[in-house]
Design a protein around this motif. Structure first.
Motif, mmCIF file in Angstrom:
data_model
loop_
_atom_site.group_PDB
_atom_site.id
_atom_site.type_symbol
_atom_site.label_atom_id
_atom_site.label_comp_id
_atom_site.label_asym_id
_atom_site.label_seq_id
_atom_site.Cartn_x
_atom_site.Cartn_y
_atom_site.Cartn_z
ATOM 1 N N SER A 100 0.506 -1.087 -0.078
ATOM 2 C CA SER A 100 -0.109 -0.054 -0.163
ATOM 3 C C SER A 100 0.939 1.337 0.077
ATOM 4 C CB SER A 100 -1.041 -0.038 1.217
ATOM 5 O OG SER A 100 -0.258 -0.464 1.896
ATOM 6 N N ASP A 101 1.967 1.307 0.732
ATOM 7 C CA ASP A 101 3.440 2.590 0.741
ATOM 8 C C ASP A 101 3.421 2.714 -0.823
ATOM 9 O OD1 ASP A 101 2.925 2.333 3.505
ATOM 10 O OD2 ASP A 101 5.175 1.644 3.433
ATOM 11 N N LEU A 102 3.592 1.493 -1.566
ATOM 12 C CA LEU A 102 4.343 1.512 -2.919
ATOM 13 C C LEU A 102 3.159 2.175 -3.775
ATOM 14 C CD1 LEU A 102 6.078 0.985 -5.663
ATOM 15 C CD2 LEU A 102 4.901 -1.611 -6.010
ATOM 16 N N GLN A 103 1.580 1.455 -3.547
ATOM 17 C CA GLN A 103 0.626 2.350 -4.181
ATOM 18 C C GLN A 103 0.683 4.035 -4.144
ATOM 19 O OE1 GLN A 103 -1.450 0.409 -6.687
ATOM 20 N NE2 GLN A 103 -1.977 2.329 -7.168
ATOM 21 N N ALA A 104 0.531 4.022 -3.006
ATOM 22 C CA ALA A 104 0.623 5.694 -2.812
ATOM 23 C C ALA A 104 1.919 6.354 -3.191
ATOM 24 C CB ALA A 104 0.715 5.686 -0.731
ATOM 25 N N MET A 105 3.173 6.039 -3.820
ATOM 26 C CA MET A 105 3.873 6.527 -4.112
ATOM 27 C C MET A 105 3.597 6.274 -5.678
ATOM 28 S SD MET A 105 7.501 5.650 -2.450
ATOM 29 C CE MET A 105 7.049 3.772 -2.105
ATOM 30 N N ILE A 106 3.076 5.340 -6.288
ATOM 31 C CA ILE A 106 2.633 5.113 -7.448
ATOM 32 C C ILE A 106 1.440 6.864 -7.730
ATOM 33 C CG2 ILE A 106 1.582 4.029 -8.913
ATOM 34 C CD1 ILE A 106 2.963 1.698 -8.029
ATOM 35 N N ALA A 134 8.611 -4.543 -4.748
ATOM 36 C CA ALA A 134 7.700 -3.206 -5.791
ATOM 37 C C ALA A 134 7.548 -3.958 -7.241
ATOM 38 C CB ALA A 134 7.877 -2.481 -5.604
ATOM 39 N N ALA A 135 8.242 -5.189 -7.599
ATOM 40 C CA ALA A 135 8.803 -5.508 -9.112
ATOM 41 C C ALA A 135 8.092 -5.988 -9.531
ATOM 42 C CB ALA A 135 9.962 -5.669 -9.561
ATOM 43 N N ILE A 136 7.176 -6.564 -7.999
ATOM 44 C CA ILE A 136 5.469 -7.478 -8.098
ATOM 45 C C ILE A 136 4.562 -6.517 -9.288
ATOM 46 C CG2 ILE A 136 3.388 -8.897 -7.716
ATOM 47 C CD1 ILE A 136 5.687 -9.379 -5.626
ATOM 48 N N GLU A 170 5.961 -13.254 -9.668
ATOM 49 C CA GLU A 170 5.037 -12.411 -10.620
ATOM 50 C C GLU A 170 5.550 -11.504 -11.947
ATOM 51 O OE1 GLU A 170 0.995 -11.677 -8.141
ATOM 52 O OE2 GLU A 170 2.330 -13.074 -6.898
ATOM 53 N N ILE A 171 6.035 -10.641 -10.847
ATOM 54 C CA ILE A 171 7.167 -10.422 -11.835
ATOM 55 C C ILE A 171 7.166 -10.137 -13.417
ATOM 56 C CG2 ILE A 171 10.493 -9.388 -12.239
ATOM 57 C CD1 ILE A 171 9.577 -9.644 -9.334
ATOM 58 N N LYS A 172 7.291 -9.180 -13.936
ATOM 59 C CA LYS A 172 7.083 -9.016 -15.441
ATOM 60 C C LYS A 172 8.505 -8.562 -15.645
ATOM 61 C CE LYS A 172 3.993 -11.985 -15.199
ATOM 62 N NZ LYS A 172 3.404 -12.950 -14.934
ATOM 63 N N GLY A 173 8.766 -6.699 -15.025
ATOM 64 C CA GLY A 173 9.576 -6.224 -15.612
ATOM 65 C C GLY A 173 10.968 -6.773 -15.721
ATOM 66 N N GLU A 174 11.986 -5.921 -15.934
ATOM 67 C CA GLU A 174 13.722 -6.444 -15.825
ATOM 68 C C GLU A 174 14.284 -6.081 -14.865
ATOM 69 O OE1 GLU A 174 17.412 -5.368 -18.217
ATOM 70 O OE2 GLU A 174 15.767 -4.977 -19.230
#
Length: 246
Positions: A100-106, A134-136, A170-174
């Motif tokens: 939820s911290d990550l979502q707030a920053m996004i 976070a990469a998830i 679940e990680i899709k990026g690099e």
């Protein structure tokens, strides 16, 4: 580029979170990088690292990772008292709270008119773990994880199915991982476990093991390796420029 700094308090599911912003002084449109600190939060070495990254053309967001557990602005010392308090916070905060911290920053990043809405993450120590976690998120296209602790052991507070290691698929990026071979926090067996999982899930990853101790990026103390740190900054910037700037 010269760098300017500011701060913002974001509303999260678990309370107000202070974030520190480092960005180029030159007006432009830049990608963003979320920078997760060690357990000590925004120390002088973390601030200098954030400024170095920002100077290469990124808006860098540094959250107080234990904002629920400390007054705003808390910085722990690199001593036994600070280490004990930081570890206590690490074993107290549930892993899902970082989501939820990550979502707030996004969400905050999406309000900025001078970013290109592409986001990467970088972190050291527990911050390396949090960068991996976070990469998830589907919005994170690039992650640079330095000596990520507690990833191989599934020991941070969370339900079993929410442990970061169990969600690597679940990680899709690099994603890039950097480890110190002399780091007692992530022994050889732990590194092998993570590497095999990345291979099994066929992730887009790079892997580097160097002759260094834990916290070799921190420019205070005997473990600091300036030459290696410079190389790691170059590698991280190259990743972010390639993936986020196009």
């Amino acid at each position: 580029m010269q760098v300017k700094t500011s701060k913002v308090d974001l509303t999260t599911a678990t309370g107000s979170m202070r974030c520190y912003i480092y960005e180029p002084s030159v007006q432009g449109i830049y990608p963003s990088v979320i920078f997760y600190s060690e357990i000590f939060q925004l120390t002088a070495p973390i601030s200098r690292s954030a400024a170095i990254i920002a100077s290469h053309g990124f808006v860098v967001i540094v959250p107080e990772v234990f904002h629920e557990l400390n007054p705003i602005g808390t910085v722990l010392g690199y001593d036994d008292e600070g280490k004990n308090k930081g570890n206590q916070d690490k074993w107290t905060k549930n892993l899902t709270s970082y989501d939820s911290d990550l979502q707030a920053m996004i969400d905050f990043n999406d309000t900025l008119v001078h970013t290109n809405n592409k986001i990467g993450v970088i972190g050291v120590c527990i911050g390396g773990h949090l960068a991996c976690r976070a990469a998830i998120h589907s919005r994170i296209k690039a992650a640079f994880c330095l000596y990520a602790t507690d990833l191989h052991s599934d020991t941070l507070p969370a339900n079993e199915n929410q442990q970061t290691f169990r969600r690597l698929s679940e990680i899709k990026g690099e994603i890039h991982f950097v480890w110190g071979k002399q780091d007692p926090h992530v022994p050889k067996e732990g590194r092998i476990k993570i590497y095999q999982a990345l291979q099994q899930h066929e992730l887009n990853f790079q892997w580097l093991e160097v002759n260094a101790e834990h916290a070799f990026m921190r420019d205070e103390g005997e473990r600091y390796d300036p030459a290696l740190a410079m190389t790691m900054y170059q590698n991280a910037v190259a990743l972010f420029q390639r993936v986020l700037s196009s």
